[in-house]
Design a protein around this motif. Sequence first.
Motif, PDB file in Angstrom:
ATOM      1  N   UNK A   1       0.921  -0.925  -0.014  1.00  0.00           N
ATOM      2  CA  UNK A   1       0.142  -0.097  -0.071  1.00  0.00           C
ATOM      3  C   UNK A   1       1.031   1.288  -0.146  1.00  0.00           C
TER       4      UNK A   1
ATOM      5  N   UNK B   1       1.954   2.605   3.076  1.00  0.00           N
ATOM      6  CA  UNK B   1       1.203   2.413   3.818  1.00  0.00           C
ATOM      7  C   UNK B   1       0.963   0.908   4.576  1.00  0.00           C
ATOM      8  N   UNK B   2       2.385   0.316   3.447  1.00  0.00           N
ATOM      9  CA  UNK B   2       2.239  -1.247   4.495  1.00  0.00           C
ATOM     10  C   UNK B   2       3.440  -1.450   5.540  1.00  0.00           C
ATOM     11  N   UNK B   3       3.260  -0.179   5.744  1.00  0.00           N
ATOM     12  CA  UNK B   3       5.284   0.222   6.283  1.00  0.00           C
ATOM     13  C   UNK B   3       6.077  -1.478   5.951  1.00  0.00           C
TER      14      UNK B   3
ATOM     15  N   UNK C   1       9.279  -6.152   7.701  1.00  0.00           N
ATOM     16  CA  UNK C   1       7.994  -5.468   8.255  1.00  0.00           C
ATOM     17  C   UNK C   1       8.850  -4.315   8.730  1.00  0.00           C
TER      18      UNK C   1
ATOM     19  N   UNK D   1       9.202  -0.479  11.433  1.00  0.00           N
ATOM     20  CA  UNK D   1       7.700  -0.016  12.434  1.00  0.00           C
ATOM     21  C   UNK D   1       7.644   1.271  12.299  1.00  0.00           C
TER      22      UNK D   1
ATOM     23  N   UNK E   1      15.913  -9.235   7.881  1.00  0.00           N
ATOM     24  CA  UNK E   1      15.041  -8.697   9.070  1.00  0.00           C
ATOM     25  C   UNK E   1      15.626  -7.815   9.788  1.00  0.00           C
TER      26      UNK E   1
ATOM     27  N   UNK F   1      -2.485  -0.464  13.352  1.00  0.00           N
ATOM     28  CA  UNK F   1      -0.853  -1.073  11.926  1.00  0.00           C
ATOM     29  C   UNK F   1       0.001   0.795  12.422  1.00  0.00           C
ATOM     30  N   UNK F   2      -0.935   1.816  12.279  1.00  0.00           N
ATOM     31  CA  UNK F   2       0.174   2.978  12.806  1.00  0.00           C
ATOM     32  C   UNK F   2       0.872   3.272  13.863  1.00  0.00           C
ATOM     33  N   UNK F   3       0.295   3.017  14.805  1.00  0.00           N
ATOM     34  CA  UNK F   3       0.590   2.535  15.896  1.00  0.00           C
ATOM     35  C   UNK F   3       2.456   1.806  16.693  1.00  0.00           C
ATOM     36  N   UNK F   4       2.108   0.851  15.456  1.00  0.00           N
ATOM     37  CA  UNK F   4       2.632  -1.185  15.457  1.00  0.00           C
ATOM     38  C   UNK F   4       3.923  -0.605  15.771  1.00  0.00           C
ATOM     39  N   UNK F   5       4.700  -0.154  16.828  1.00  0.00           N
ATOM     40  CA  UNK F   5       6.356  -0.008  16.452  1.00  0.00           C
ATOM     41  C   UNK F   5       6.947  -0.727  16.073  1.00  0.00           C
ATOM     42  N   UNK F   6       6.457  -2.421  16.378  1.00  0.00           N
ATOM     43  CA  UNK F   6       7.331  -3.009  16.599  1.00  0.00           C
ATOM     44  C   UNK F   6       8.176  -3.811  14.884  1.00  0.00           C
ATOM     45  N   UNK F   7       9.157  -4.498  14.928  1.00  0.00           N
ATOM     46  CA  UNK F   7      10.231  -5.239  13.526  1.00  0.00           C
ATOM     47  C   UNK F   7       9.586  -6.469  13.758  1.00  0.00           C
ATOM     48  N   UNK F   8       9.107  -6.713  12.298  1.00  0.00           N
ATOM     49  CA  UNK F   8       8.598  -8.212  12.243  1.00  0.00           C
ATOM     50  C   UNK F   8       7.198  -8.663  11.999  1.00  0.00           C
ATOM     51  N   UNK F   9       6.464  -7.235  11.695  1.00  0.00           N
ATOM     52  CA  UNK F   9       5.230  -8.014  11.654  1.00  0.00           C
ATOM     53  C   UNK F   9       4.378  -8.475  10.632  1.00  0.00           C
ATOM     54  N   UNK F  10       3.251  -7.894  10.231  1.00  0.00           N
ATOM     55  CA  UNK F  10       2.312  -9.056   8.956  1.00  0.00           C
ATOM     56  C   UNK F  10       2.857  -8.119   7.683  1.00  0.00           C
ATOM     57  N   UNK F  11       3.762  -8.374   7.008  1.00  0.00           N
ATOM     58  CA  UNK F  11       3.760  -7.811   6.047  1.00  0.00           C
ATOM     59  C   UNK F  11       2.617  -7.228   4.521  1.00  0.00           C
TER      60      UNK F  11
ATOM     61  N   UNK G   1       0.312  -6.266   6.000  1.00  0.00           N
ATOM     62  CA  UNK G   1      -1.472  -5.319   6.648  1.00  0.00           C
ATOM     63  C   UNK G   1      -1.580  -3.878   5.906  1.00  0.00           C
ATOM     64  N   UNK G   2      -2.050  -3.156   6.053  1.00  0.00           N
ATOM     65  CA  UNK G   2      -2.765  -1.855   5.182  1.00  0.00           C
ATOM     66  C   UNK G   2      -3.003  -1.334   6.382  1.00  0.00           C
ATOM     67  N   UNK G   3      -2.835  -0.436   5.997  1.00  0.00           N
ATOM     68  CA  UNK G   3      -2.763   0.828   7.041  1.00  0.00           C
ATOM     69  C   UNK G   3      -4.178   1.840   6.532  1.00  0.00           C
ATOM     70  N   UNK G   4      -4.506   1.336   6.234  1.00  0.00           N
ATOM     71  CA  UNK G   4      -5.949   2.767   5.370  1.00  0.00           C
ATOM     72  C   UNK G   4      -7.074   2.104   6.124  1.00  0.00           C
TER      73      UNK G   4
END
Lengths: 783, 474
Positions: A100, A121-123, A149, A151, A189, B442-452, B454-457
Amino acid sequence: MRRFVLLGLFLTACTQDPTLVNPATFERPGAVAFVCFDNTTQGYVPLETCAPPNDDDRYAMTALVTQTASGEVGAIDLLRHRTLDSDVRVPGYTFVRVGEVPSALIVPPDAPNVTYIANYGSRSVQWMDTARFRPDADPMSGVAEGAIALPDGPVAMVSSDAGDALFVALPLAGAVLPIKVLPSGALEQPTEADLVALEVPLLPQPFLAPPTEYGLFCGGIGTRRVGFEQLSFVSEGDEAEPVSLLVVDDELLVADAALPVIHRFSIGADGSLSALEPLPTGAPVRRLAVTPEVPVDVPGMSGLARYLYAIDATDQSVLVMDYTEGSATFGGVIPVHSGTGRNDRLDLDADARSLGVLTPGFPGDACTDYDATQIPTQLRGVFLVVGQTNGRMEIIDILDLDASCRVSTEACETQQTFVSRHSSRIGSTLSNTESFRIAGTPTLTLDGSPGQIGEDGTTSGSLRLSAALETCPSLMAPAGFNICLSTDPYAQVSDTWTATYQDDFLSGGLALFGENAFSVNASDGRFCQRGAIGRDDIRASNLSDIDPEAGYQGDALVITSPPSAGRLESNPECARYVDPEDGRDFGEIRFQIISATNSGLELGAEAVRGFGLRDGTEGDVDYERVFRCYERTHFRYEVQVRQAYLVEGRDAGSDHRVVDTPSGCRINNGPLGQPVVEGNASTYHNRIAQFGRPFINDQVAFTIEAANDLSLTDESILTLSVTGAPVRLGADVGSRGSAARRPALVEQVVYNPVTSKLYALDSNSDGFVEYQLAPLATEFIFE
Amino acid sequence: MRGFGLLVMCAFVACTNEGTEPPVGRLNFPSALAVSGDSLFVASSNFTLRYNAGALHRYDIEVANAQLVEHCGGLSAEERDLCGIVPAEDPQPGVGSPDLNIREVDGLLTSEVLLGSYATGMTVLPSGDGARIYMPVRSDANISFVDVDGNNCLSCGGTGDSCDLATSRHTCTDEFRRGNDETASTLDIAFPADPVGLAAGPATDLGMGLAGNYVITAHRGGRVSLFLEGGTGGIGAPYLVHTLDGFPNELVSVAVDPVTQTAWLPNAFQRVISRVGVAIDDDTSAIDRSYLYNAGQLNLLGVDTGGESIGDTRAIRFDPRPEVRRAYILSRRPRALLSVDVDDSRDSLAVRDIMEVGVGPTRLDVRHFPSADRTLAFVSCFDSRDVYVLDVDQARLVGIVRGMGGAFELTSYSEGTTNYVYVLDFQASAIRVLDLAPMFECLDDTSFGGDVSRECSPQQLGFIGRPRTRQELI
């Protein structure tokens, strides 16, 4: 104020209809990467392979373009000028779905099988087989696809020169993140420990580097540069906000939209970052561009210099820094233009949105022999291209390898040629007989008189232009009518100048009388920034006789709204300010301004006057009477020049040097401000023409004299039109040839050094435009 | 936007339809909405004049939100696109796609009144013990106002009980329309045709000692009007005080600067923003002596509109944070949201940032979300059928919500942990409800290695009404 010149002043690149290619719909193109495709093997090859000659059209330069709105990447075959359908099984044109809001993409020039895409968007950052983007590509590259992914949403991504690391900018995290590229092309990663925070314990102050003297002119026009400039120091917050990245050799530069620095890091062999001293920009910046090392002067080609350009995030102007390794002024801001506007910014026609450095034919030999076929639209050397908010790209001279061939003793007898480093490229030669001149006959009217000015400066009335200026200031020449015009092609524009007696320069605000007598408050007035000045402010500014404001008795405040109806009812005397016919019109009430601050004015009691009052009176009214009619209610006001003329260019606008100080509004004439150098027109930041005193700005000079004093109700206007100014070289990205032009937002300007082509991404009309550079001309438009 | 051409044409010829009343609870080309307290007010435009009136609905927002969460919240994103609720009063079985998953809900729609066609804006303000809704209504060439009592029942002069949906209809009367009628003004002022935008606020904001509100309307032909509410012993009807002309044609909306109380007016014709001030009279017993004045225009320079004399701006919002003096201007040429420094804008707009948006940007809302420490702009793009979400501080696109028939008027809503955007889908005659929680998560998730993946819309939670094709609506 010369930012909004007429569009016609550009020598645009579109002299004929370009080819329009629109088989697919782009959706907000935002970033582009180039890759070379081998039509024979149907595989990707190193980018340099696409360099001409391209026998039998074997290799196809391909552009991959992010579609920000749809989250896709589209491909264009730049050899056949075709948008590519990534999946022919799907009806219509198909682009490859990515994350995104893709914000950047990279295809390593020497390892093009993998494409990296940063998704804001997808970070995430994902990698894909580049074969996905061309339906005819061999998909057997063996690249596994994946993503990591992050942060925060990445807004920029670059690769190390070695290709073993990517760097992404994370604005909310205030950090840069290095990402290791594995031998397979996959990404490792990263972890939180990899984040490189952008911390600057003590923000460094900007400093000046010496001005550049590079330039070629017929017979020389002298030094244009002005060496003094009070550099700004603006910060937009306490925490870093990285917004763009640039790798220069083994150094990573990070533009910061919050802090007034450019962060620098040394890139280690393993892709690690080591912080270097940041560059003190004096303002947050958004985009960066760096030139290769270029000769300090031409034709001598001696010495080497390197320049860094950055877009100021606060006002979208472009600053230039010395980026020459080993230079004593490395990181200094270079004053780059004279005359109206900030000297430490490029003189552009609109706000900058994107930057790029063009290097067609560079490195290469400088031309040595005069060649009449060498035209200024031919670009060979090093140039800056600036994408602007007005939908245009402007070319800035840095090194013109062909410049020497356009200047000769013989040629200079008939025409002028101009090249000046860090200045807009002049797109045409200028005939010696058709250079800057006054068009038609200027007029100086008084109360509706025709006011035609004779060659000797006289009119049929009591006003005239005198010969007080015995010799024109430097960089100016007599133009008849006792008027001097600039001969500096970088300062002068074709424009119409007016000098209007007692004209307003500030209107539309609301103000209140203060509790103290004779004071007016307007919290949003910004009087100093707008150039308002009082009588005592002039006196306190320690002006010398050569300062143009010397002797000025201060501006005037004019109340332009009537008293409230309630006040009219309770105080019949207030009716003299109201038109009795409709109850809404009004007469003007005028006060001399004694002193001004940014939010308030002190008015002169002794000079309160009214005129044109509806009861037929004209003459003195006292402050108290006015105060009683307006106290405690807002009123509209204007600020006008007083007993003088306000000089403005229709396109150039006007300039002043009033600044806000703790003591109030003052003339900025100190050594670190904008002092006037007598006879040097480029140092005059002025818009007030007083009777009998020469008016000088960087484009025109004249002196208005009156045989008799003018009254408050007299109307007088000087009008003169200047023509013959050279045109600046640029390209109108919104142009569609003979079809109606479209509004354009030049999101990116990208140079492809392999093919020496320039590309503009227009996110408004979803266009991707290709330009050739020799000469600058539109080739294809994809949208 | 061909439909708007028809709308304009009808506005000029005063299209009327003596025939069928709209069914109770039927959304019919909704064109205006507002949220106030626990109420969601939605006006249907009756765009195709299928019925003899437009309608104003009051939905219980707590019921709507709870039912949407219960019925649709647990579904996948694809399933939620087909999931919604309708008032039990108007279930319309068999209408729309057979794949729709719609629950009939009692107590969702609580009140309804019938009014003129083509309401093009809406503002709700406290008024007396209740609230008052103001709407410019183009077919009637006036503004209509509707009172909301303590039981959230709408009232605009009709005889029926607007909260008794089963047995009576409440139709607005002339007393609740203000324009070219002798009761609107005794100043012999002609109310101009085609009111297209409206801004309103407490008269005290203007420094007046009145208990009522002020209303400023923009007219398509380049005029602006001022209404004030006065009277003693209660809030009177809006009273037409002044009409001022001389503004560019094709005015489209109006917004008031909360600091200077100056009204800013975009237009679809020239590259300027007009400004209007209100000169007030300190004698509150004589409100008709206040008037509008032209407070000067701001030129849009340095931004490519396609031509020196061409411009097209559609909406303006001022930053909701008192300490931030920025205005956001929705432009179609170029199609972008312009961030403007208000105090630096004197003769020309001081454009700080240009944020690209979709095709046919139409409406704008800006809200600060303290819990997320973000200020977001929501832009409906009618032609590209999506809603853009922009972070105005970062000047960046955050996300895009697609899949609308024709995104039109929208408004954001924030209550506790519930953060929604209500979007009128004009073409489908439904209200899309967008949930911002997934976006903030989504925007507040500052972790590494999350769901790739994901969409923040923002994601659509569901809809209110029964989305239909246009053919079903005509």
